[in-house]
Scaffold this active site. Structure first.
Site, PDB file in Angstrom:
ATOM      1  N   LYS A  56       0.205  15.832  -7.787  1.00 28.14           N
ATOM      2  CA  LYS A  56       1.314  14.878  -7.685  1.00 28.14           C
ATOM      3  C   LYS A  56       2.178  14.765  -8.943  1.00 28.14           C
ATOM      4  O   LYS A  56       2.923  13.803  -9.112  1.00 28.14           O
ATOM      5  CB  LYS A  56       0.847  13.461  -7.276  1.00 28.14           C
ATOM      6  N   TRP A  61       8.093  20.731  -6.665  1.00 29.93           N
ATOM      7  CA  TRP A  61       9.404  20.811  -7.326  1.00 29.93           C
ATOM      8  C   TRP A  61       9.453  22.050  -8.221  1.00 29.93           C
ATOM      9  O   TRP A  61      10.380  22.864  -8.142  1.00 29.93           O
ATOM     10  CB  TRP A  61       9.602  19.532  -8.141  1.00 29.93           C
ATOM     11  N   LYS A 118      -0.300  28.622  -7.209  1.00 32.03           N
ATOM     12  CA  LYS A 118      -0.366  27.206  -7.599  1.00 32.03           C
ATOM     13  C   LYS A 118      -1.820  26.810  -7.829  1.00 32.03           C
ATOM     14  O   LYS A 118      -2.707  27.262  -7.107  1.00 32.03           O
ATOM     15  CB  LYS A 118       0.234  26.371  -6.466  1.00 32.03           C
ATOM     16  N   HIS A 120      -4.359  23.199  -9.201  1.00 32.72           N
ATOM     17  CA  HIS A 120      -4.517  21.884  -9.829  1.00 32.72           C
ATOM     18  C   HIS A 120      -5.758  21.884 -10.725  1.00 32.72           C
ATOM     19  O   HIS A 120      -6.227  20.824 -11.152  1.00 32.72           O
ATOM     20  CB  HIS A 120      -4.684  20.786  -8.776  1.00 32.72           C
ATOM     21  N   SER A 150       1.882   7.983  -7.158  1.00 37.68           N
ATOM     22  CA  SER A 150       2.142   9.058  -6.206  1.00 37.68           C
ATOM     23  C   SER A 150       0.841   9.535  -5.562  1.00 37.68           C
ATOM     24  O   SER A 150       0.791   9.798  -4.354  1.00 37.68           O
ATOM     25  CB  SER A 150       2.840  10.214  -6.932  1.00 37.68           C
ATOM     26  N   MET A 244      15.587  18.737  -1.266  1.00 36.61           N
ATOM     27  CA  MET A 244      14.220  19.172  -0.937  1.00 36.61           C
ATOM     28  C   MET A 244      13.570  18.292   0.119  1.00 36.61           C
ATOM     29  O   MET A 244      12.778  18.754   0.932  1.00 36.61           O
ATOM     30  CB  MET A 244      13.351  19.222  -2.199  1.00 36.61           C
TER      31      MET A 244
HETATM   32  P1  A3P Z   1       6.497  10.585  -5.479  1.00 34.91           P
HETATM   33  O1  A3P Z   1       5.289  10.335  -4.627  1.00 34.91           O
HETATM   34  O2  A3P Z   1       6.492   9.739  -6.712  1.00 34.91           O
HETATM   35  O3  A3P Z   1       7.772  10.501  -4.737  1.00 34.91           O
HETATM   36  P2  A3P Z   1       3.337  17.417  -5.982  1.00 34.91           P
HETATM   37  O4  A3P Z   1       4.341  18.403  -5.522  1.00 34.91           O
HETATM   38  O5  A3P Z   1       2.689  17.788  -7.266  1.00 34.91           O
HETATM   39  O6  A3P Z   1       2.384  17.052  -4.907  1.00 34.91           O
HETATM   40  O7  A3P Z   1       4.147  16.093  -6.385  1.00 34.91           O
HETATM   41  C1  A3P Z   1       4.758  15.313  -5.431  1.00 34.91           C
HETATM   42  C2  A3P Z   1       5.646  14.315  -6.135  1.00 34.91           C
HETATM   43  O8  A3P Z   1       6.795  15.005  -6.656  1.00 34.91           O
HETATM   44  C3  A3P Z   1       6.175  13.242  -5.198  1.00 34.91           C
HETATM   45  O9  A3P Z   1       6.389  12.090  -6.024  1.00 34.91           O
HETATM   46  C4  A3P Z   1       7.478  13.877  -4.755  1.00 34.91           C
HETATM   47  O10 A3P Z   1       8.403  12.985  -4.206  1.00 34.91           O
HETATM   48  C5  A3P Z   1       7.966  14.443  -6.080  1.00 34.91           C
HETATM   49  N1  A3P Z   1       8.997  15.464  -5.927  1.00 34.91           N
HETATM   50  C6  A3P Z   1       9.002  16.524  -5.100  1.00 34.91           C
HETATM   51  N2  A3P Z   1      10.156  17.200  -5.198  1.00 34.91           N
HETATM   52  C7  A3P Z   1      10.904  16.547  -6.107  1.00 34.91           C
HETATM   53  C8  A3P Z   1      12.217  16.752  -6.635  1.00 34.91           C
HETATM   54  N3  A3P Z   1      12.986  17.750  -6.235  1.00 34.91           N
HETATM   55  N4  A3P Z   1      12.662  15.872  -7.551  1.00 34.91           N
HETATM   56  C9  A3P Z   1      11.904  14.834  -7.972  1.00 34.91           C
HETATM   57  N5  A3P Z   1      10.671  14.597  -7.496  1.00 34.91           N
HETATM   58  C10 A3P Z   1      10.165  15.439  -6.587  1.00 34.91           C
END
Ligand code: A3P
Length: 307
Positions: A56, A61, A118, A120, A150, A244
């Site tokens: 998270k 992204w 990817k 973690h 998150s 996205m």
């Molecule tokens: P939130 O739950 O705070 O919205 P991961 O990809 O590591 O699982 O992380 C997911 C988090 O990254 C989520 O956070 C998601 O909304 C956020 N996220 C995904 N794409 C994003 C983007 N283009 N810009 C900003 N935050 C993004």
């Protein structure tokens, strides 16, 4: 997926939440524990690129940005498959339906080079071949409080995770590292240290949010790529939260119908810095800060909790 076609089946009930077990001191899901040996023995290739994060922290992204760079800004090419299939999720193993499973290792092994994957995993659990092959790694870190918020909402919507319990209970689990992939504190510190020894580009979610163009340029340099301003602007645009969120190949709506329930909390939830302020009570915040100071006293790593 076969599950989608089973009419009348309540998809929300098809996957039971499991408990966590530890591998080398890190909590994993049961299927991950069972397949861990394969991950450990994974054979990296010198041109592999690894995107590493604590869950998270902005993995998806980063993945989208990297793919856009690798595809020279071709949006259609980036929509060739979901994030989950474009970039093998190394340690992930899940039985998605009675006939279907996902194995990050199997997907990676079948993929032609150059591969982007990817993970973690905390740095000490990364398969040794990545270091032996001197692979490049992009690490994205996010401030603890937003990362925690998150992760909490993700636990609510994703049945691959154990029940989060109440918000109060989840804060405690996060602080003690009793969550999938373990302690956030050890994760960010471990990778921070490792960057002095290996080819690791260490990025911050907050920096990316503040100035995506600047941060994408860092990635370009790290990947030894050049790009016109026009293409760079296009990447900034296509990888914005708003775009996205609507991209079915990046927002996790095309897979996991029985595992993720976006009506509980969407995968693309808020994409903001400082949302933790809407969650922590004053008392929770004080307790968290006090504990944070202790856990982060032995690192030079500094996070911004707001912009
Ligand atoms: P939130 O739950 O705070 O919205 P991961 O990809 O590591 O699982 O992380 C997911 C988090 O990254 C989520 O956070 C998601 O909304 C956020 N996220 C995904 N794409 C994003 C983007 N283009 N810009 C900003 N935050 C993004």
């Amino acid at each position: 997926m076969a599950l989608d076609r089973m009419e009348g089946l309540n998809l929300k009930q098809t996957v039971a939440r499991g408990e966590l077990r530890e591998v080398e001191g890190i909590p994993f899901t049961e299927p991950m524990c069972k397949t861990w040996d394969q991950v450990k023995k994974f054979k990296a290739r010198p041109d592999d690129l690894l995107i590493a994060t604590y869950a998270k922290a902005g993995t998806t992204w980063t993945q989208e940005i990297v793919d856009m760079i690798q595809q020279n800004g071709d949006v259609e090419k980036c929509r060739r498959a979901s994030t989950y299939r474009r970039h093998p999720f190394l340690e992930w193993f899940i039985q998605e339906s009675p006939t279907d499973h996902y194995s990050g290792v199997e997907l990676a092994e079948a993929m032609p080079s150059p591969r982007t994957m990817k993970t973690h995993l905390p740095v000490q659990l990364v398969p040794p071949s990545f270091w032996e092959q001197n692979c490049k790694v992009i690490y994205m870190a996010r401030n603890a409080k937003d990362n925690l918020v998150s992760y909490y909402h993700f636990h609510r919507m994703a049945k691959a995770c154990p029940e989060p319990g109440t918000w109060e209970e989840f804060i405690e689990k996060f602080m003690t590292g009793k969550v999938l992939w373990g302690s956030w504190y050890d994760h960010v510190k471990g990778w921070w240290k490792a960057k002095d020894k290996h080819r690791i580009l260490y990025l911050f979610y907050e920096d990316m949010k503040e100035n995506p163009k600047r941060e994408i340029q860092k990635i370009l340099k790290f990947l030894e790529k050049d790009m016109s301003q026009e293409l760079l602007n296009k990447i900034v645009h296509s990888t914005s939260f708003e775009i996205m969120k609507e991209n079915p190949m990046a927002n996790y709506t095309t897979e996991f119908r029985g595992i993720m329930d976006h009506s509980v909390s969407p995968f693309m939830r808020k994409g903001a810095v400082g949302d933790w302020k809407n969650h922590f009570t004053v008392a929770q915040n004080e307790k968290f800060d006090e504990d944070y100071k202790k856990k982060m006293a032995d690192t030079s790593l500094v996070f911004r909790m707001e912009l």
